[in-house]
Design an enzyme around this catalytic site. Structure first.
Site, PDB file in Angstrom:
ATOM      1  N   VAL A 167      -8.538  58.882 -29.188  1.00 48.82           N
ATOM      2  CA  VAL A 167      -7.215  57.695 -29.510  1.00 48.82           C
ATOM      3  C   VAL A 167      -6.520  57.591 -28.384  1.00 48.82           C
ATOM      4  CG1 VAL A 167      -7.332  58.788 -31.861  1.00 48.82           C
ATOM      5  CG2 VAL A 167      -5.993  59.777 -30.217  1.00 48.82           C
ATOM      6  N   LYS A 204      -5.493  59.696 -25.668  1.00 48.58           N
ATOM      7  CA  LYS A 204      -4.637  60.960 -25.173  1.00 48.58           C
ATOM      8  C   LYS A 204      -4.404  60.731 -23.570  1.00 48.58           C
ATOM      9  CE  LYS A 204      -6.678  64.613 -26.801  1.00 48.58           C
ATOM     10  NZ  LYS A 204      -7.488  63.979 -27.512  1.00 48.58           N
ATOM     11  N   VAL A 213      -4.892  58.283 -21.696  1.00 51.09           N
ATOM     12  CA  VAL A 213      -4.414  57.049 -21.256  1.00 51.09           C
ATOM     13  C   VAL A 213      -2.979  57.149 -21.302  1.00 51.09           C
ATOM     14  CG1 VAL A 213      -3.881  54.720 -22.060  1.00 51.09           C
ATOM     15  CG2 VAL A 213      -6.524  55.454 -21.829  1.00 51.09           C
ATOM     16  N   LYS A 269      -5.155  69.831 -17.720  1.00 53.38           N
ATOM     17  CA  LYS A 269      -6.288  69.504 -18.748  1.00 53.38           C
ATOM     18  C   LYS A 269      -7.133  70.957 -18.785  1.00 53.38           C
ATOM     19  CE  LYS A 269      -8.954  67.154 -21.625  1.00 53.38           C
ATOM     20  NZ  LYS A 269      -8.498  66.250 -22.708  1.00 53.38           N
ATOM     21  N   ASP A 305     -11.294  62.682 -17.788  1.00 49.40           N
ATOM     22  CA  ASP A 305      -9.788  62.802 -18.081  1.00 49.40           C
ATOM     23  C   ASP A 305      -9.236  63.778 -17.426  1.00 49.40           C
ATOM     24  OD1 ASP A 305     -10.626  61.169 -20.395  1.00 49.40           O
ATOM     25  OD2 ASP A 305     -10.607  63.083 -21.880  1.00 49.40           O
ATOM     26  N   ASP A 339      -2.913  51.240 -28.525  1.00 48.21           N
ATOM     27  CA  ASP A 339      -3.669  50.228 -29.085  1.00 48.21           C
ATOM     28  C   ASP A 339      -5.079  50.361 -28.641  1.00 48.21           C
ATOM     29  OD1 ASP A 339      -1.208  49.396 -30.390  1.00 48.21           O
ATOM     30  OD2 ASP A 339      -0.938  47.668 -29.102  1.00 48.21           O
ATOM     31  N   TRP A 389      -3.612  47.082 -26.102  1.00 44.68           N
ATOM     32  CA  TRP A 389      -4.919  47.189 -25.782  1.00 44.68           C
ATOM     33  C   TRP A 389      -5.266  46.448 -24.316  1.00 44.68           C
ATOM     34  CZ3 TRP A 389      -9.736  48.863 -26.550  1.00 44.68           C
ATOM     35  CH2 TRP A 389     -10.880  47.922 -26.092  1.00 44.68           C
TER      36      TRP A 389
END
Length: 228
Positions: A14, A16, A18, A38, A55, A177, A206
């Site tokens: 979803v 995270k 970003v 992380k 990530d 988005d 987006w």
């Protein structure tokens, strides 16, 4: 005093990372010494430097305080599956004490530390430990990332309720988005604003296939965190 937050999402994929990169950028712009953490990552690739997770590398790039990769991501696994499964397969248990020691190390150096989870709120780290358990032990304020798509309202409400039941503050949420906005996009956002008991920190539009490379901090307003 170090500001510390935990980023969770309504689901896996979803955005995270970003959103976490955007948060780090925005906090850096406010003058903080920032670092992203992380602690557990799966779906990593072998490089000349060893196993690396995209990530975690994005968090490393967007932290204003340089850190070695091992400090950013102490547990790295190659297979893109739930951490408790791959760690059991590899015989490498995830120790909550290691996660906490890593967090203490970063907190001693930075004044704004962002920890990004894996998957959703209750992602298992072992047969007896979830990410939520560790966050509750650490008493971390939570920021929720909502990937705006069909089904996100239910997932957002469930996650917000779980955070509340854990006795943790939900200090903000981010609308991400993850696909081009559909016909009901505005109505989804209006509903999310109404049902999530926390301030909206911003909406990340987006951005296509490589959003973690973008300057996304501009889309966020961290003033609710500053007031908390």
């Amino acid at each position: 005093m170090t500001k510390r937050y935990f980023v969770t999402g309504t689901d896996t994929e979803v955005g995270k990372t970003v959103a976490s990169c955007a948060l780090l950028q925005a906090a850096t712009q406010l003058g903080y010494q920032t670092v992203g953490y992380k602690p557990v990552a799966s779906g990593s690739e072998m490089t000349t430097d060893g196993l690396r997770n995209s990530d975690a590398l994005a968090l490393q790039r967007n932290s204003s305080l340089p850190q070695p990769y091992s400090a950013i991501n102490p547990y790295t696994f190659a297979e893109p599956t739930s951490p408790h499964i791959v760690s059991a397969d590899e015989g490498r248990a995830i120790d909550a004490a290691v996660l906490s020691r890593g967090l203490r190390t970063l907190e001693a150096q930075a004044d704004w530390v962002l920890t990004e989870g894996a998957g959703g709120w209750f992602t298992p780290l072992s047969a007896t430990l979830t990410f939520a358990d560790w966050v509750q032990t650490e008493q971390l304020p939570v920021i929720l990332v909502v990937g705006v798509k069909l089904g996100c309202i239910n997932h957002a409400m469930l996650t917000a309720l779980a955070v509340e039941q854990a006795g943790l503050p939900l200090v903000g949420w981010i609308a991400n988005d993850i696909q081009p906005p559909g016909a009901r996009h505005g109505e989804y956002l209006a509903t999310l604003r109404r049902v999530i008991p926390a301030p909206l920190l911003g909406e990340i539009p987006w951005l296509g296939v490589s959003p973690s490379q973008a300057a996304t901090g501009q889309y966020l307003d961290l003033s609710p965190l500053e007031r908390a």
